[in-house]
Write a protein that holds these residues in place. Structure first.
Motif, short mmCIF file in Angstrom:
data_model
loop_
_atom_site.label_atom_id
_atom_site.label_comp_id
_atom_site.label_asym_id
_atom_site.label_seq_id
_atom_site.Cartn_x
_atom_site.Cartn_y
_atom_site.Cartn_z
N LYS A 112 0.90 -1.03 0.05
CA LYS A 112 -0.03 0.00 -0.06
C LYS A 112 0.88 1.24 0.05
O LYS A 112 0.67 2.24 -0.70
N ASP A 137 -5.87 8.44 -7.30
CA ASP A 137 -6.87 8.89 -6.75
C ASP A 137 -6.98 7.97 -5.44
O ASP A 137 -8.08 8.08 -4.69
N THR A 179 -7.48 4.68 -5.59
CA THR A 179 -8.30 3.35 -5.72
C THR A 179 -7.23 2.26 -5.70
O THR A 179 -7.82 1.16 -5.10
N LEU A 180 -6.00 2.18 -6.30
CA LEU A 180 -5.53 0.97 -6.43
C LEU A 180 -4.89 0.76 -5.00
O LEU A 180 -5.09 -0.36 -4.58
N ASP A 239 -6.13 1.47 -2.21
CA ASP A 239 -7.03 1.07 -1.10
C ASP A 239 -7.63 -0.42 -1.74
O ASP A 239 -8.43 -0.96 -1.04
N SER A 240 -7.51 -0.91 -2.87
CA SER A 240 -8.03 -1.95 -3.18
C SER A 240 -7.21 -3.09 -2.81
O SER A 240 -7.46 -4.35 -3.09
N TRP A 254 -4.58 -7.12 -5.40
CA TRP A 254 -5.59 -5.90 -5.37
C TRP A 254 -6.80 -6.39 -6.12
O TRP A 254 -6.89 -7.36 -6.85
N LYS A 264 -12.23 -3.22 -8.51
CA LYS A 264 -12.12 -1.62 -8.23
C LYS A 264 -11.11 -1.06 -8.77
O LYS A 264 -11.09 -0.01 -9.08
N ALA A 265 -9.97 -1.93 -9.17
CA ALA A 265 -8.65 -1.21 -9.74
C ALA A 265 -8.61 -2.04 -10.96
O ALA A 265 -7.51 -2.99 -10.88
#
Length: 159
Positions: free
Chosen positions: A41, A48, A50-51, A53-54, A75, A79-80
């Motif tokens: 992470k 943004d 997204t990656l 957080d996924s 991931w 979502k990503a």
């Protein structure tokens, strides 16, 4: 004089060792996996979020057995969906334009020849960066979890 010793409670305790072993092993796997996930992470390219957080850690039941536990860090591709393009690189065939928001977007216009877009790996380097510490992380968690189980604390906890 003959004496009888009731070993039923001791034998029942031995039956619990198998369950304890699984719990300790899973706790160790989670601790090591959390270290790799945290590093991934931190290394994930952030546009943004997204990656980043996924990225997840998941128990692989189908690959695990009584002799080993398997966890996966990856991931969420729903979502990503373009995470693999960043991790591994890719050939770009479309022209890019910068939008008013400053972000690059692909158009439907094709390039005369494909252009290689280099990888910005985050998952593989995260594993390599934590590899030297993973044994100690897992062992420390294993010692703590075993002490919890032997003292009767956290018996209902899975990991």
């Amino acid at each position: 004089m003959a004496s009888r010793v009731n070993l039923s409670s001791a034998l029942a305790g031995l039956d619990n060792l198998g369950e304890m072993t699984t719990s300790v092993a899973r706790s160790m796997g989670v601790a090591a996996g959390q270290a790799v996930r945290g590093e991934a992470k931190a290394r994930a390219p952030v546009d943004d979020g997204t990656l980043r957080d996924s990225i997840y850690l998941a128990y692989r039941e189908g690959e695990s057995s009584d002799a080993r536990v398997v966890y996966q860090i990856s991931w969420n591709s729903k979502k990503a969906p373009h995470g693999h393009l960043l991790e591994f690189g890719h050939w770009r065939t479309n022209v890019l334009v910068r939008g008013e928001d400053g972000k690059w977007r692909a158009t439907t216009e094709l390039l005369p020849a494909p252009v290689w877009t280099p990888a910005y790996p985050f998952l593989r380097p995260a594993y390599e960066a934590t590899l030297a510490r993973l044994t100690e992380i897992a062992a420390a968690r294993g010692r703590k979890r075993l002490a919890e189980l032997l003292s009767g604390e956290g018996e209902g906890d899975a990991v």
